[in-house]
Scaffold this motif. Structure first.
Motif, PDB file in Angstrom:
ATOM      1  N   VAL A  84       0.847  -1.190   0.000  1.00 32.73           N
ATOM      2  CA  VAL A  84       0.000   0.000   0.000  1.00 32.73           C
ATOM      3  C   VAL A  84       0.883   1.241   0.000  1.00 32.73           C
ATOM      4  CG1 VAL A  84      -1.858  -1.215   1.199  1.00 32.73           C
ATOM      5  CG2 VAL A  84      -0.192   0.115   2.524  1.00 32.73           C
ATOM      6  N   ASP A  85       0.290   2.377  -0.363  1.00 34.79           N
ATOM      7  CA  ASP A  85       1.070   3.600  -0.563  1.00 34.79           C
ATOM      8  C   ASP A  85       1.039   4.551   0.632  1.00 34.79           C
ATOM      9  OD1 ASP A  85       1.573   3.126  -3.566  1.00 34.79           O
ATOM     10  OD2 ASP A  85      -0.599   2.932  -3.360  1.00 34.79           O
ATOM     11  N   GLY A  86       0.096   4.343   1.530  1.00 33.34           N
ATOM     12  CA  GLY A  86      -0.016   5.206   2.695  1.00 33.34           C
ATOM     13  C   GLY A  86      -0.836   4.521   3.764  1.00 33.34           C
ATOM     14  N   LEU A  87      -0.797   5.068   4.968  1.00 32.61           N
ATOM     15  CA  LEU A  87      -1.482   4.459   6.106  1.00 32.61           C
ATOM     16  C   LEU A  87      -2.136   5.550   6.949  1.00 32.61           C
ATOM     17  CD1 LEU A  87       1.576   2.308   7.229  1.00 32.61           C
ATOM     18  CD2 LEU A  87      -0.432   1.373   6.069  1.00 32.61           C
ATOM     19  N   TYR A  88      -3.419   5.385   7.251  1.00 37.58           N
ATOM     20  CA  TYR A  88      -4.066   6.231   8.244  1.00 37.58           C
ATOM     21  C   TYR A  88      -3.837   5.577   9.606  1.00 37.58           C
ATOM     22  CZ  TYR A  88      -6.806   8.817   4.711  1.00 37.58           C
ATOM     23  OH  TYR A  88      -7.217   9.605   3.663  1.00 37.58           O
ATOM     24  N   VAL A  89      -3.152   6.274  10.487  1.00 38.19           N
ATOM     25  CA  VAL A  89      -2.861   5.732  11.812  1.00 38.19           C
ATOM     26  C   VAL A  89      -3.340   6.722  12.873  1.00 38.19           C
ATOM     27  CG1 VAL A  89      -0.826   4.493  10.959  1.00 38.19           C
ATOM     28  CG2 VAL A  89      -0.561   6.762  11.952  1.00 38.19           C
ATOM     29  N   ASP A  90      -3.672   6.220  14.064  1.00 42.07           N
ATOM     30  CA  ASP A  90      -4.070   7.165  15.112  1.00 42.07           C
ATOM     31  C   ASP A  90      -3.149   7.118  16.325  1.00 42.07           C
ATOM     32  OD1 ASP A  90      -4.895   4.937  16.543  1.00 42.07           O
ATOM     33  OD2 ASP A  90      -6.930   5.663  16.900  1.00 42.07           O
ATOM     34  N   CYS A  91      -2.062   6.345  16.223  1.00 42.98           N
ATOM     35  CA  CYS A  91      -1.020   6.395  17.256  1.00 42.98           C
ATOM     36  C   CYS A  91       0.309   6.570  16.534  1.00 42.98           C
ATOM     37  CB  CYS A  91      -1.014   5.133  18.108  1.00 42.98           C
ATOM     38  SG  CYS A  91       0.020   5.310  19.586  1.00 42.98           S
ATOM     39  N   THR A  92       0.649   7.835  16.282  1.00 47.60           N
ATOM     40  CA  THR A  92       1.793   8.119  15.424  1.00 47.60           C
ATOM     41  C   THR A  92       3.134   7.785  16.072  1.00 47.60           C
ATOM     42  OG1 THR A  92       1.596  10.420  16.169  1.00 47.60           O
ATOM     43  CG2 THR A  92       0.650   9.869  14.027  1.00 47.60           C
ATOM     44  N   ARG A  93       3.174   7.664  17.387  1.00 46.94           N
ATOM     45  CA  ARG A  93       4.432   7.265  18.020  1.00 46.94           C
ATOM     46  C   ARG A  93       4.793   5.832  17.601  1.00 46.94           C
ATOM     47  NH1 ARG A  93       7.144   9.314  22.169  1.00 46.94           N
ATOM     48  NH2 ARG A  93       6.582  11.207  21.029  1.00 46.94           N
ATOM     49  N   THR A  94       3.796   4.957  17.566  1.00 50.55           N
ATOM     50  CA  THR A  94       4.053   3.575  17.150  1.00 50.55           C
ATOM     51  C   THR A  94       4.470   3.514  15.692  1.00 50.55           C
ATOM     52  OG1 THR A  94       2.380   2.807  18.725  1.00 50.55           O
ATOM     53  CG2 THR A  94       3.078   1.245  17.036  1.00 50.55           C
ATOM     54  N   SER A  95       3.772   4.248  14.829  1.00 52.09           N
ATOM     55  CA  SER A  95       4.121   4.225  13.407  1.00 52.09           C
ATOM     56  C   SER A  95       5.486   4.848  13.165  1.00 52.09           C
ATOM     57  CB  SER A  95       3.050   4.936  12.570  1.00 52.09           C
ATOM     58  OG  SER A  95       2.960   6.307  12.904  1.00 52.09           O
ATOM     59  N   SER A  96       5.852   5.852  13.979  1.00 47.65           N
ATOM     60  CA  SER A  96       7.157   6.477  13.851  1.00 47.65           C
ATOM     61  C   SER A  96       8.263   5.470  14.177  1.00 47.65           C
ATOM     62  CB  SER A  96       7.249   7.678  14.798  1.00 47.65           C
ATOM     63  OG  SER A  96       8.551   8.228  14.806  1.00 47.65           O
ATOM     64  N   GLU A  97       8.086   4.714  15.248  1.00 44.72           N
ATOM     65  CA  GLU A  97       9.071   3.696  15.621  1.00 44.72           C
ATOM     66  C   GLU A  97       9.171   2.632  14.540  1.00 44.72           C
ATOM     67  OE1 GLU A  97       7.462   2.422  19.302  1.00 44.72           O
ATOM     68  OE2 GLU A  97       8.203   4.148  20.446  1.00 44.72           O
ATOM     69  N   TRP A  98       8.023   2.266  13.976  1.00 46.36           N
ATOM     70  CA  TRP A  98       8.016   1.249  12.918  1.00 46.36           C
ATOM     71  C   TRP A  98       8.729   1.756  11.672  1.00 46.36           C
ATOM     72  CZ3 TRP A  98       5.424   1.663   8.149  1.00 46.36           C
ATOM     73  CH2 TRP A  98       5.430   0.497   7.372  1.00 46.36           C
ATOM     74  N   MET A  99       8.479   3.019  11.312  1.00 42.49           N
ATOM     75  CA  MET A  99       9.118   3.577  10.120  1.00 42.49           C
ATOM     76  C   MET A  99      10.634   3.578  10.259  1.00 42.49           C
ATOM     77  SD  MET A  99       7.062   4.694   7.609  1.00 42.49           S
ATOM     78  CE  MET A  99       7.347   6.296   6.901  1.00 42.49           C
ATOM     79  N   LEU A 100      11.114   3.959  11.415  1.00 42.81           N
ATOM     80  CA  LEU A 100      12.558   3.978  11.628  1.00 42.81           C
ATOM     81  C   LEU A 100      13.152   2.578  11.557  1.00 42.81           C
ATOM     82  CD1 LEU A 100      12.927   6.625  14.484  1.00 42.81           C
ATOM     83  CD2 LEU A 100      13.867   6.778  12.182  1.00 42.81           C
ATOM     84  N   ALA A 101      12.390   1.599  12.022  1.00 47.55           N
ATOM     85  CA  ALA A 101      12.890   0.223  12.033  1.00 47.55           C
ATOM     86  C   ALA A 101      12.813  -0.430  10.660  1.00 47.55           C
ATOM     87  CB  ALA A 101      12.100  -0.603  13.039  1.00 47.55           C
ATOM     88  N   ARG A 102      11.822  -0.049   9.857  1.00 49.72           N
ATOM     89  CA  ARG A 102      11.566  -0.781   8.618  1.00 49.72           C
ATOM     90  C   ARG A 102      11.982  -0.071   7.338  1.00 49.72           C
ATOM     91  NH1 ARG A 102      11.317  -3.947  11.861  1.00 49.72           N
ATOM     92  NH2 ARG A 102       9.687  -5.443  12.408  1.00 49.72           N
ATOM     93  N   HIS A 103      12.057   1.259   7.363  1.00 52.83           N
ATOM     94  CA  HIS A 103      12.324   1.996   6.131  1.00 52.83           C
ATOM     95  C   HIS A 103      13.458   2.986   6.308  1.00 52.83           C
ATOM     96  CE1 HIS A 103       8.870   0.490   3.868  1.00 52.83           C
ATOM     97  NE2 HIS A 103       8.177   0.588   4.984  1.00 52.83           N
TER      98      HIS A 103
END
Length: 449
Positions: free
Chosen positions: A357-376
């Motif tokens: 997918v090209d984007g993600l609607y998230v409502d806990c951006t701290r978790t997505s931020s940690e994931w982005m740093l780990a995965r991309h």
């Protein structure tokens, strides 16, 4: 601590470069992060505090619902009523405004409607946590913001360099049309007054709706302003249980004017009934009271390529981006396969071996931020905080390697008398670097599994 050796610097940079190449080869460019209501796993929905937290966490866009007051002011609220997201129930003076109202398509809703209050009255209220199972310690601390106030936050001196965008959803447009209160032209006017125009609209504004007529109206307003609509319009797709959920005719019609499809995320998963979810209603649509959304028809193992339903390819084949919604931290909103771990679910949808997918609607951006740093390693939007951190890492590695190369070049070009570097030393360095590169590839492949 001593300075790293030139060889160590080169190896670090090589490993980072190989990691980037591997991610790109897997076709997994980092997704756009759209903060649904801000960062709301702790803070109340759609408040300036929640939006600022999302900006600080590196969100690319802030998603919000826009409604209008009795005196025509645009405010940001997750619903047309205030009962579930403010402290209005605790204030007796507002009881007189609680009504049962038809909001369109035969639906009725009970509550204190924003449209029945002036802006001054709405400003007397404080926001509260929409989800009662989440932290409520921040209830009644933050006022209801206007759309202008949110735009001012985004464009403030503290945030303007980040160039965060806004994703605006008109809430219950049919209800407002019945009131003779068309939201679309007013939203466009406030956006223009807030500095969003033809020069930056495509990069910083998304206009989203479940209704094609609303998107067509936005398109007409954008045409008047000389703004290309193709990069900004987003068609939301709710999970209703119908198959197919959206026809080819509708997709073709939207692809002429729109940029992205935003389906509920369950529509991209092949889900089956799961007894542990506690619901007798079959997937794919989440129902109140469920403990999870179902079970993936094909068991998912982290590290193996994820599979999406045909909706993803149907959209991509029409050059539409796909932004599923909403990713939340709690297991009740996930398939049981992910064991209530949002990072596993994000991997499935948008990780190095995700469905793409090209984007993600998230409502806990701290978790997505940690994931982005780990995965991309690389992000599509280089102005976000997460991207800045990744870019800084890359820049530091390049600078260190450049300094090492310059130092080595200086030593080689001006050897001291009687201390010339033998040819066999160069050969040994070249072989060592080649072996190190192979090892780095092996490590990257191993860690991705």
């Amino acid at each position: 601590m001593g300075m790293p050796s030139p060889v160590a610097c080169c190896l670090s940079l090589a490993a980072l470069s190989l990691a980037c190449s591997f991610s790109a080869a897997a076709g997994t460019a980092a997704p756009v992060i759209i903060a649904e209501g801000g960062s709301t796993c702790i803070l109340p929905d759609e408040t300036l505090a929640a939006f600022q937290a999302a900006i600080d966490d590196g969100a690319n866009f802030l998603s919000m619902h826009v409604v209008a007051t009795k005196d025509g002011e645009l405010v940001v609220r997750p619903d047309v009523t205030l009962d579930g997201n403010t402290n209005v129930r605790n204030l007796r003076q507002f009881n007189q405004y609680r009504t049962v109202t038809n909001i369109g398509n035969g639906r009725k809703k009970t509550g204190v409607f924003v449209a029945d209050l002036t802006l001054d009255q709405v400003k007397q209220l404080y926001a509260v946590q929409t989800f009662k199972f989440r932290d409520i310690s921040y209830n009644s601390r933050y006022r209801v913001p206007t759309l202008k106030e949110v735009l001012d936050l985004v464009n403030s001196d503290a945030n303007k360099a980040k160039k965060v965008g806004v994703a605006i959803h008109t809430k219950e447009p049919g209800y407002y049309n019945e009131l003779g209160s068309d939201l679309v032209p007013r939203i466009m006017r406030v956006l223009n007054e807030g500095g969003f125009d033809a020069s930056n609209f495509a990069d910083r504004v998304k206009l989203q709706s479940y209704h094609m007529p609303v998107l067509e109206e936005f398109r007409a307003e954008m045409d008047k302003a000389g703004i290309p609509p193709k990069a900004s319009l987003v068609l939301l797709v709710a999970c209703t249980g119908r198959v197919p959920i959206i026809s080819d005719e509708v997709l073709d019609e939207f692809a002429r004017i729109g940029h992205a499809l935003a389906p509920e995320k369950e529509l991209l998963e092949d889900l089956t009934y799961a007894e542990e979810c506690g619901s007798i209603i079959s997937p794919p649509c989440w129902k109140t009271g469920q403990f999870c959304t179902g079970k993936l028809a094909e068991p998912y193992t982290r590290g193996l390529t994820a599979k999406a339903t045909p909706l993803l390819s149907r959209a991509h084949n029409r050059s539409l981006a796909v932004y599923p919604y909403v990713f939340r931290n709690e297991g009740r909103y996930m398939a049981v396969d992910f064991a209530a771990d949002l990072q596993q679910e994000l991997d499935y949808f948008a990780g190095p071996l995700g469905m793409g997918v090209d984007g993600l609607y998230v409502d806990c951006t701290r978790t997505s931020s940690e994931w982005m740093l780990a995965r991309h390693v690389q992000l599509k939007t280089p102005t976000s905080k997460v991207a800045a951190a990744a870019a800084a890492t890359v820049a530091a590695g390049k600078a260190a390697a450049a300094r090492a190369a310059d130092a080595a070049s200086t030593r080689i070009k001006t050897p001291r008398p009687g201390n010339t570097v033998p040819t066999w030393v160069f050969a040994l360095v070249v072989v060592s670097l080649a072996l190190a590169s192979v090892l780095a590839v092996i490590l990257v492949l191993r860690n991705s599994r």
